[in-house]
Design a protein around this motif. Structure first.
Motif, PDB file in Angstrom:
ATOM      1  N   ILE A  97      -3.822 -12.731   0.417  1.00  0.00           N
ATOM      2  CA  ILE A  97      -4.284 -11.227   0.346  1.00  0.00           C
ATOM      3  C   ILE A  97      -2.994 -10.623   0.537  1.00  0.00           C
ATOM      4  O   ILE A  97      -2.775  -9.452   0.352  1.00  0.00           O
ATOM      5  CB  ILE A  97      -5.376 -11.302   1.407  1.00  0.00           C
ATOM      6  N   GLU A  98      -1.965 -11.024   1.339  1.00  0.00           N
ATOM      7  CA  GLU A  98      -0.765 -10.574   1.547  1.00  0.00           C
ATOM      8  C   GLU A  98      -0.028 -10.006   0.317  1.00  0.00           C
ATOM      9  O   GLU A  98       0.719  -8.808   0.119  1.00  0.00           O
ATOM     10  CB  GLU A  98       0.456 -11.273   2.281  1.00  0.00           C
ATOM     11  N   ALA A  99      -0.377 -10.584  -0.813  1.00  0.00           N
ATOM     12  CA  ALA A  99       0.283 -10.105  -2.325  1.00  0.00           C
ATOM     13  C   ALA A  99      -0.213  -8.828  -2.691  1.00  0.00           C
ATOM     14  O   ALA A  99       0.339  -8.513  -3.584  1.00  0.00           O
ATOM     15  CB  ALA A  99      -0.034 -11.065  -3.260  1.00  0.00           C
ATOM     16  N   ILE A 125      -4.514  -6.700 -10.145  1.00  0.00           N
ATOM     17  CA  ILE A 125      -5.232  -7.747  -9.245  1.00  0.00           C
ATOM     18  C   ILE A 125      -6.768  -7.629  -9.061  1.00  0.00           C
ATOM     19  O   ILE A 125      -7.252  -6.558  -8.490  1.00  0.00           O
ATOM     20  CB  ILE A 125      -4.549  -7.943  -8.113  1.00  0.00           C
ATOM     21  N   ALA A 126      -7.350  -8.406  -9.519  1.00  0.00           N
ATOM     22  CA  ALA A 126      -8.813  -8.425  -9.515  1.00  0.00           C
ATOM     23  C   ALA A 126      -9.516  -8.586  -8.193  1.00  0.00           C
ATOM     24  O   ALA A 126      -9.055  -9.893  -7.504  1.00  0.00           O
ATOM     25  CB  ALA A 126      -9.764  -9.355 -10.792  1.00  0.00           C
ATOM     26  N   ILE A 127     -10.559  -8.467  -7.610  1.00  0.00           N
ATOM     27  CA  ILE A 127     -11.302  -8.949  -6.480  1.00  0.00           C
ATOM     28  C   ILE A 127     -12.669  -8.934  -7.008  1.00  0.00           C
ATOM     29  O   ILE A 127     -13.272  -8.031  -7.346  1.00  0.00           O
ATOM     30  CB  ILE A 127     -11.141  -7.875  -5.161  1.00  0.00           C
ATOM     31  N   THR A 128     -13.266 -10.091  -7.233  1.00  0.00           N
ATOM     32  CA  THR A 128     -14.537 -10.518  -7.679  1.00  0.00           C
ATOM     33  C   THR A 128     -14.841 -12.155  -7.214  1.00  0.00           C
ATOM     34  O   THR A 128     -13.925 -12.500  -7.166  1.00  0.00           O
ATOM     35  CB  THR A 128     -14.758 -10.390  -9.265  1.00  0.00           C
ATOM     36  N   SER A 129     -15.870 -12.343  -7.635  1.00  0.00           N
ATOM     37  CA  SER A 129     -16.302 -13.749  -7.550  1.00  0.00           C
ATOM     38  C   SER A 129     -17.179 -14.289  -8.733  1.00  0.00           C
ATOM     39  O   SER A 129     -17.689 -15.280  -8.835  1.00  0.00           O
ATOM     40  CB  SER A 129     -17.236 -14.084  -6.092  1.00  0.00           C
ATOM     41  N   ASP A 130     -17.045 -13.198  -9.774  1.00  0.00           N
ATOM     42  CA  ASP A 130     -17.658 -13.505 -11.100  1.00  0.00           C
ATOM     43  C   ASP A 130     -17.023 -14.651 -11.730  1.00  0.00           C
ATOM     44  O   ASP A 130     -15.894 -14.537 -12.109  1.00  0.00           O
ATOM     45  CB  ASP A 130     -17.837 -12.331 -11.738  1.00  0.00           C
ATOM     46  N   PHE A 179      -5.342  -2.388   5.491  1.00  0.00           N
ATOM     47  CA  PHE A 179      -4.350  -3.291   6.521  1.00  0.00           C
ATOM     48  C   PHE A 179      -3.298  -3.730   5.625  1.00  0.00           C
ATOM     49  O   PHE A 179      -2.065  -3.888   6.060  1.00  0.00           O
ATOM     50  CB  PHE A 179      -5.061  -4.248   7.319  1.00  0.00           C
ATOM     51  N   PHE A 180      -3.542  -4.059   4.243  1.00  0.00           N
ATOM     52  CA  PHE A 180      -2.331  -4.849   3.515  1.00  0.00           C
ATOM     53  C   PHE A 180      -1.583  -4.043   2.654  1.00  0.00           C
ATOM     54  O   PHE A 180      -1.038  -4.502   1.743  1.00  0.00           O
ATOM     55  CB  PHE A 180      -3.161  -6.343   3.081  1.00  0.00           C
ATOM     56  N   GLU A 181      -2.127  -2.849   2.525  1.00  0.00           N
ATOM     57  CA  GLU A 181      -1.300  -1.579   1.948  1.00  0.00           C
ATOM     58  C   GLU A 181      -1.246  -1.817   0.750  1.00  0.00           C
ATOM     59  O   GLU A 181       0.060  -1.626  -0.025  1.00  0.00           O
ATOM     60  CB  GLU A 181      -0.068  -1.693   2.653  1.00  0.00           C
ATOM     61  N   PRO A 182      -2.338  -1.788  -0.130  1.00  0.00           N
ATOM     62  CA  PRO A 182      -2.290  -1.584  -1.560  1.00  0.00           C
ATOM     63  C   PRO A 182      -1.690  -0.198  -2.104  1.00  0.00           C
ATOM     64  O   PRO A 182      -1.936   0.721  -1.583  1.00  0.00           O
ATOM     65  CB  PRO A 182      -3.894  -2.062  -2.166  1.00  0.00           C
ATOM     66  N   TRP A 209      -6.174 -12.897  -9.143  1.00  0.00           N
ATOM     67  CA  TRP A 209      -7.368 -12.431  -8.310  1.00  0.00           C
ATOM     68  C   TRP A 209      -7.107 -12.688  -6.665  1.00  0.00           C
ATOM     69  O   TRP A 209      -6.082 -13.615  -6.489  1.00  0.00           O
ATOM     70  CB  TRP A 209      -8.731 -13.329  -8.752  1.00  0.00           C
ATOM     71  N   ILE A 210      -7.984 -11.806  -5.795  1.00  0.00           N
ATOM     72  CA  ILE A 210      -7.895 -12.422  -4.603  1.00  0.00           C
ATOM     73  C   ILE A 210      -9.404 -12.948  -4.129  1.00  0.00           C
ATOM     74  O   ILE A 210     -10.288 -12.434  -4.563  1.00  0.00           O
ATOM     75  CB  ILE A 210      -7.712 -11.174  -3.523  1.00  0.00           C
TER      76      ILE A 210
END
Length: 245
Positions: A85-87, A203-208, A150-153, A218-219
């Motif tokens: 997640i820091e990435a 960067i994708a955020i999904t669980s699909d 919090f991780f500043e995207p 992805w994260i």
């Protein structure tokens, strides 16, 4: 204002029996068999039906094994593309909106969720083409926002499924919360969000599963949320079961 505050995405009536120790033993055997078939190139839909019929699983258990299982190849490929997640610092994110929010709503309401073979956290909710806001919706969006920011995207684009009823209202809610908090978010409604996210260089955020097999990076945000905020969540862990090569 939440006009559906009486609704929760909590456990279904019967889940305590469907996922008790005796049935979990059967489900682990079913997932073992399903992974065996997937590793040998069987089509997912056919393999799920074959295994589900063999173990005489009801619909909700079939949904659970289908979300928990994946082939060895998919598991390795997804793990190789998963970032910490820091990435996300100074990076652009694209979020599969309904996929993520429904999972967090379920966790918050005490519903059952799965830690799957690829370590993703997945719910077994089924929205049947209509999204309904629940008591936890606003809190889920705010928790997700606070965690991500919090991780500043650099910025975040939330994608919602246009064909799903009420997804537009959810997109508005996400946008309004972001504006109130000063977060650099955008929302979009699309007819085929899976295709857009799969082809995105963000960067994708999904669980699909289908998206995870296609994206570049992805994260695993669901796993981070559970570990840091909901250690007592009702998680059924299928990630460490030994499956056939």
């Amino acid at each position: 204002m939440n006009t559906h505050g009486h609704r929760h995405r909590s456990a279904h009536l019967g889940d305590k029996v469907l996922f008790n120790d005796e049935n979990l033993l059967r489900l682990r055997k079913a997932i073992y068999d399903l992974c065996w078939l997937l590793n040998r190139g069987y089509a997912r839909h056919s393999a799920i039906k074959l295994v589900g019929d063999h173990y005489q699983l009801p619909k909700r258990q079939r949904l659970a094994i289908s979300r928990a299982a994946c082939s060895d190849e998919s598991r390795k490929m997804r793990a190789a593309k998963c970032l910490s997640i820091e990435a996300i610092k100074d990076r652009q994110l694209v979020i599969d909106g309904l996929n993520l929010i429904i999972t967090i709503e379920t966790i918050m309401a005490g519903g059952v969720v799965l830690r799957c073979r690829d370590s993703c956290i997945r719910d077994i909710a089924s929205i049947h083409g209509t999204y309904r806001q629940v008591h936890e919706t606003g809190n889920a969006i705010e928790l997700l926002g606070q965690t991500l920011e919090f991780f500043e995207p650099e910025n975040i684009l939330w994608i919602f499924d246009r064909p799903v009823s009420n997804s537009g209202r959810l997109a508005v809610m996400v946008r309004e919360i972001a504006e109130a908090q000063g977060w650099n978010w955008q929302t979009a409604l699309m007819d085929n969000p899976d295709q857009f996210i799969s082809r995105s260089d963000q960067i994708a955020i999904t669980s699909d599963s289908a998206i995870l097999d296609e994206v570049g990076q992805w994260i695993n945000l669901g796993d981070h949320i559970v570990a840091n905020f909901f250690p007592e969540a009702w998680i059924i862990d299928f990630s460490n079961t030994n499956y056939p090569a």
